[in-house]
Design an enzyme around this catalytic site. Sequence first.
Site, PDB file in Angstrom:
ATOM      1  N   TRP A  90     -14.453   0.564   5.011  1.00 21.27           N
ATOM      2  CA  TRP A  90     -13.845  -0.306   4.004  1.00 21.27           C
ATOM      3  C   TRP A  90     -14.806  -0.576   2.840  1.00 21.27           C
ATOM      4  O   TRP A  90     -14.839  -1.665   2.273  1.00 21.27           O
ATOM      5  CB  TRP A  90     -13.387  -1.631   4.615  1.00 21.27           C
ATOM      6  CG  TRP A  90     -12.292  -1.468   5.614  1.00 21.27           C
ATOM      7  CD1 TRP A  90     -10.968  -1.266   5.346  1.00 21.27           C
ATOM      8  CD2 TRP A  90     -12.414  -1.459   7.032  1.00 21.27           C
ATOM      9  NE1 TRP A  90     -10.270  -1.140   6.515  1.00 21.27           N
ATOM     10  CE2 TRP A  90     -11.125  -1.260   7.559  1.00 21.27           C
ATOM     11  CE3 TRP A  90     -13.488  -1.603   7.911  1.00 21.27           C
ATOM     12  CZ2 TRP A  90     -10.895  -1.193   8.923  1.00 21.27           C
ATOM     13  CZ3 TRP A  90     -13.250  -1.541   9.266  1.00 21.27           C
ATOM     14  CH2 TRP A  90     -11.971  -1.336   9.758  1.00 21.27           C
TER      15      TRP A  90
ATOM     16  N   HIS B 186      -7.144  -3.135   1.359  1.00 20.52           N
ATOM     17  CA  HIS B 186      -6.822  -4.265   2.245  1.00 20.52           C
ATOM     18  C   HIS B 186      -7.116  -5.604   1.564  1.00 20.52           C
ATOM     19  O   HIS B 186      -7.877  -6.430   2.081  1.00 20.52           O
ATOM     20  CB  HIS B 186      -7.589  -4.154   3.558  1.00 20.52           C
ATOM     21  CG  HIS B 186      -7.244  -2.933   4.350  1.00 20.52           C
ATOM     22  ND1 HIS B 186      -5.949  -2.657   4.739  1.00 20.52           N
ATOM     23  CD2 HIS B 186      -8.008  -1.923   4.822  1.00 20.52           C
ATOM     24  CE1 HIS B 186      -5.941  -1.515   5.423  1.00 20.52           C
ATOM     25  NE2 HIS B 186      -7.167  -1.051   5.477  1.00 20.52           N
TER      26      HIS B 186
ATOM     27  N   ARG C 169       0.827  -1.208   0.000  1.00 20.99           N
ATOM     28  CA  ARG C 169       0.000   0.000   0.000  1.00 20.99           C
ATOM     29  C   ARG C 169       0.860   1.255   0.000  1.00 20.99           C
ATOM     30  O   ARG C 169       0.429   2.310  -0.470  1.00 20.99           O
ATOM     31  CB  ARG C 169      -0.912   0.013   1.231  1.00 20.99           C
ATOM     32  CG  ARG C 169      -0.160   0.003   2.543  1.00 20.99           C
ATOM     33  CD  ARG C 169      -1.070  -0.040   3.750  1.00 20.99           C
ATOM     34  NE  ARG C 169      -1.684   1.238   4.000  1.00 20.99           N
ATOM     35  CZ  ARG C 169      -2.337   1.537   5.119  1.00 20.99           C
ATOM     36  NH1 ARG C 169      -2.468   0.619   6.065  1.00 20.99           N
ATOM     37  NH2 ARG C 169      -2.875   2.701   5.295  1.00 20.99           N
TER      38      ARG C 169
END
Length: 310
Positions: free
Chosen positions: A110, A58, A48
């Site tokens: 997320w 993720h 990342r």
Amino acid sequence: MEENQFWQLGKAHMNLYVGRFRPCTCQRRKKRCHCFRPHRNEIWLFSRYSTGWKCGLHADWTELTSCVDQELDKNEGETTKRRYFYVSLLREPIARYLSEFRHVQRGATWKTSRHWCLGRQATPAELPPCYSGENWMDVQLDDFAACESNLAANRQTRMLSDLALVGCYNKSSLPPHERDRIMLASAKRNLASMAYFGLTEYQKMSQYIFEETFNLRFAIPFEQHNTTVSTTTMNDLTPEQRRRIEQLNSLDIELYAFAKRLLFQRFEKLKAKDADFEVRFAHLGNLGMRNGVTEFNWDSNIEDTSTEQQ
């Protein structure tokens, strides 16, 4: 650093990391590093912090193994055969679950995670949302634990396993106990085959194993934070809440026990071969120190953008 964050290091490019060639050029405040081979547009570190969220926010093992090659080919403009070293960090499951709970309480979602498997994204029917609206801010722990599609439960097992073996996110493809058995076995197998993994509760040992595995030395030590927000939350749990969280994370608890045994085995094996172990291991706690003060702390010098969403 996210507990289950993966990196891929091309073996042919590892010498870059140990300083024989050009190292990464990093912008600390932007959490961004440029990691290219000398005079070439070839990335040797996939993370990342170097490539961004190329495989989704993720991304897990299933997503990464089907995505990284394509993304690097796209970036470099040619198809190249590569060999990867996977590394990961795990955390004690109850503390990790409570940490995610507190993160969601603060507004993390997320939403941009892809949940990609066998060429398609998980459907809303397979992963129904746990909340309505923009986020789940201020959710209470009992409500957080009550959502059956909440991916916080056994997250580490899911992220380390090959979900294609269990029909991806289609839970009706297998009986629950069989699905759990296959996922846990896959997660253990993938973890054991990684070039390196560490445990956040054993930072000094994890750092030593990393350095010995890749034959490099850190300039800055891993930091051990014994008291965290999740620790405070854990101390406030009722016995029933504790039992419920342990039940929800039973696969992660077994995976963590396996990882701990394996980590200690690797540590003892490396220690036995290291004639300078006593000096080396004692020195780890002093890296980056001057007059008893840590010279640089990444987390305290940059803005936390871990939600990057969302």
